[in-house]
Enzyme design. Structure first.
Site, PDB file in Angstrom:
ATOM      1  N   LYS A 111       0.813  -1.222   0.000  1.00 36.38           N
ATOM      2  CA  LYS A 111       0.000   0.000   0.000  1.00 36.38           C
ATOM      3  C   LYS A 111       0.846   1.270   0.000  1.00 36.38           C
ATOM      4  O   LYS A 111       0.446   2.261  -0.616  1.00 36.38           O
ATOM      5  CB  LYS A 111      -0.998   0.003   1.159  1.00 36.38           C
ATOM      6  CG  LYS A 111      -0.470  -0.226   2.541  1.00 36.38           C
ATOM      7  CD  LYS A 111      -1.611  -0.348   3.540  1.00 36.38           C
ATOM      8  CE  LYS A 111      -1.117  -0.616   4.952  1.00 36.38           C
ATOM      9  NZ  LYS A 111      -0.503  -1.963   5.092  1.00 36.38           N
ATOM     10  N   ASN A 134      -1.387   6.814   6.575  1.00 42.61           N
ATOM     11  CA  ASN A 134      -0.477   5.867   7.216  1.00 42.61           C
ATOM     12  C   ASN A 134       0.925   5.954   6.643  1.00 42.61           C
ATOM     13  O   ASN A 134       1.806   5.204   7.042  1.00 42.61           O
ATOM     14  CB  ASN A 134      -1.024   4.441   7.050  1.00 42.61           C
ATOM     15  CG  ASN A 134      -0.373   3.448   7.994  1.00 42.61           C
ATOM     16  OD1 ASN A 134      -0.284   3.682   9.185  1.00 42.61           O
ATOM     17  ND2 ASN A 134       0.098   2.336   7.444  1.00 42.61           N
ATOM     18  N   HIS A 181      -1.476  -8.773  12.092  1.00 38.64           N
ATOM     19  CA  HIS A 181      -2.048  -8.142  13.291  1.00 38.64           C
ATOM     20  C   HIS A 181      -2.999  -9.075  14.044  1.00 38.64           C
ATOM     21  O   HIS A 181      -4.006  -8.623  14.610  1.00 38.64           O
ATOM     22  CB  HIS A 181      -2.785  -6.846  12.922  1.00 38.64           C
ATOM     23  CG  HIS A 181      -1.921  -5.838  12.227  1.00 38.64           C
ATOM     24  ND1 HIS A 181      -0.807  -5.295  12.820  1.00 38.64           N
ATOM     25  CD2 HIS A 181      -2.006  -5.299  10.990  1.00 38.64           C
ATOM     26  CE1 HIS A 181      -0.245  -4.437  11.971  1.00 38.64           C
ATOM     27  NE2 HIS A 181      -0.947  -4.429  10.865  1.00 38.64           N
TER      28      HIS A 181
END
Length: 452
Positions: A111, A134, A181
């Site tokens: 990304k 981010n 995560h």
């Protein structure tokens, strides 16, 4: 009254935004030892607390602005939710105020690269572009920039998307999904659903080939990207960005339109082609000329800490992929390196595993790697699923480099791609990558290479 929770980079951007709006607020961080004296001077409109959340604040709070590092599952956050208060993040604040087209990008891997490529292509195409989220600048800081941006390009994590509800985008994508995560999510499906919210209110959904999202609103238009190839005389499917063969060359393009020859790309591996195709698709609403895409892909040599050649010594290349923080990213890097060398790939990996399943990484080591050297907190957990005759375990990154240096041969590549988070031994992945580069250069000398 707003409560800003978490006083790192994101939290401070929220405080700055509220200061520009003349909005008083509470500011809280769970770290009892955090020194907030400088922040108190900088943001006099805020009342600060650390350690324990003051109970007398709770009745006055209307909205909690949660930094992405704080899970909504935290008991004190749940108590605020159960009291009927609103819980949002900085991206939600940004979405409410932006007023310009937004390109929104998420995924487990790639990304940052795609966000950068989209921003550069739009800029070459004549747009004034604000890039953040981010990656780089916090989104709210873009609103304070003196430039009057035409479009915003945001990289968004699953953590940011958990607290974003009204983001309207001109184009958005979930580039890919792999397990990540798992220390934050109770199941992979929860992680996937957090990612999917980026598609809830988009005019153009850009999806990888074969990906079937569920539980989202229907976008106005959907396009696909992938490595499906159209042979001479054939066209790609409608609304599909892929590869086509024209004049005995491979081109990236869409439908029957060849756009950029693969041969001119500075990075032409399979995953680089996928990133480029995603970028082209995300730029579809802005009708950029082919020349803009070609210039960006001809010039783009990759991001720091992302399969970056540090140096070559004694015929061995040392590659920094510190940004490889999950299993999927590391497998992709290994595959790319294996295709580019006649020697062996020696993988250096380890750190904080985030409760990931490393079984697929073990299979990749067996397929692509001559050996894997593991270090860091969760090295023994990782070693349990590696091929026994190919794995070594050490305590630190420095020891891993030293061991690799004794085992390599001319033509090998040493790939530092941890597949883990960094915070057991380093501040972040950037710090980890810088330490790797410094250790390698100290052992072998100055930089003799460039980006892969």
């Amino acid at each position: 009254m707003y409560l800003v929770a978490g006083l790192g980079v994101t939290g401070q951007s929220v405080l700055q935004y509220f200061a520009s709006q003349g909005e008083p607020c509470f500011a809280y961080d769970a770290r009892a030892d955090l020194d907030v004296s400088a922040l108190q001077i900088r943001f006099p409109q805020a009342e600060f607390a650390t350690g324990r959340l003051p109970s007398h604040w709770c009745e006055r709070i209307e909205t909690l602005v949660l930094s992405p590092g704080i899970a909504k599952a935290e008991p004190w956050v749940q108590a605020i939710l159960q009291a009927g208060k609103e819980v949002i993040g900085d991206i939600e604040l940004f979405a409410r105020a932006a007023g310009k087209p937004i390109v929104a990008i998420t995924g487990s891997n790639g990304k940052s690269t795609v966000t950068t490529l989209v921003g550069e292509a739009l800029q070459v195409g004549g747009y004034r572009v604000g890039v953040g989220g981010n990656i780089g600048r916090p989104a709210l800081d873009l609103l304070a920039d003196p430039t009057e941006f035409d479009v915003y390009v945001l990289e968004l994590s699953s953590f940011q998307l958990e607290t974003t509800y009204s983001l309207h985008s001109a184009a958005s994508t979930v580039l890919n999904i792999c397990e990540d995560h798992m220390d934050r999510y109770s199941a992979l499906e929860d992680y996937i659903q957090a990612k999917m919210t980026i598609l809830n209110d988009t005019e153009l959904a850009v999806l990888p080939d074969g990906f079937q999202p569920s539980g989202i609103a229907s976008p106005l238009e959907t396009v696909r990207f992938g490595l499906k190839t159209a042979q001479p005389g054939q066209a790609l499917p409608s609304r599909y960005y892929g590869v086509m063969i024209r004049n005995n060359q491979a081109w990236l393009g869409w439908e029957d339109h060849p756009c950029v020859a693969v041969a001119v790309m500075a990075q032409s591996g399979r995953h680089h082609q996928l990133n480029a195709l995603a970028m082209m698709a995300l730029c579809r609403p802005f009708q950029l000329p082919d020349a803009a895409f070609e210039k960006v892909l001809r010039d783009f040599n990759g991001l720091p800490h992302r399969t970056q050649l540090v140096l070559e010594a004694n015929g061995v290349q040392w590659i920094n992929d510190s940004k490889g923080t999950n299993v999927g990213a590391t497998i992709t890097a290994m595959e790319s390196m294996a295709l580019m060398t006649e020697g062996e790939v020696i993988l250096l990996a380890g750190g904080v595993g985030k409760d990931a399943d490393f079984t697929e990484l073990g299979k990749a080591v067996a397929r692509f790697g001559s050996q894997v050297i593991l270090f860091g907190r969760d090295r023994l957990q990782m070693a349990a699923v590696m091929p026994p005759h190919q794995v070594s375990v050490v305590a630190t990154l420095e020891a891993a480099i030293a061991l690799a240096a004794t085992n390599v041969r001319d033509g090998d590549k040493v790939l530092f791609s941890p597949a883990c988070a960094s915070f057991d031994q380093f501040e972040n992945y950037q710090h980890r990558g810088e330490v790797f580069e410094a250790l390698v250069r100290a052992r072998f000398g100055s930089d003799k290479g460039g980006a892969e």
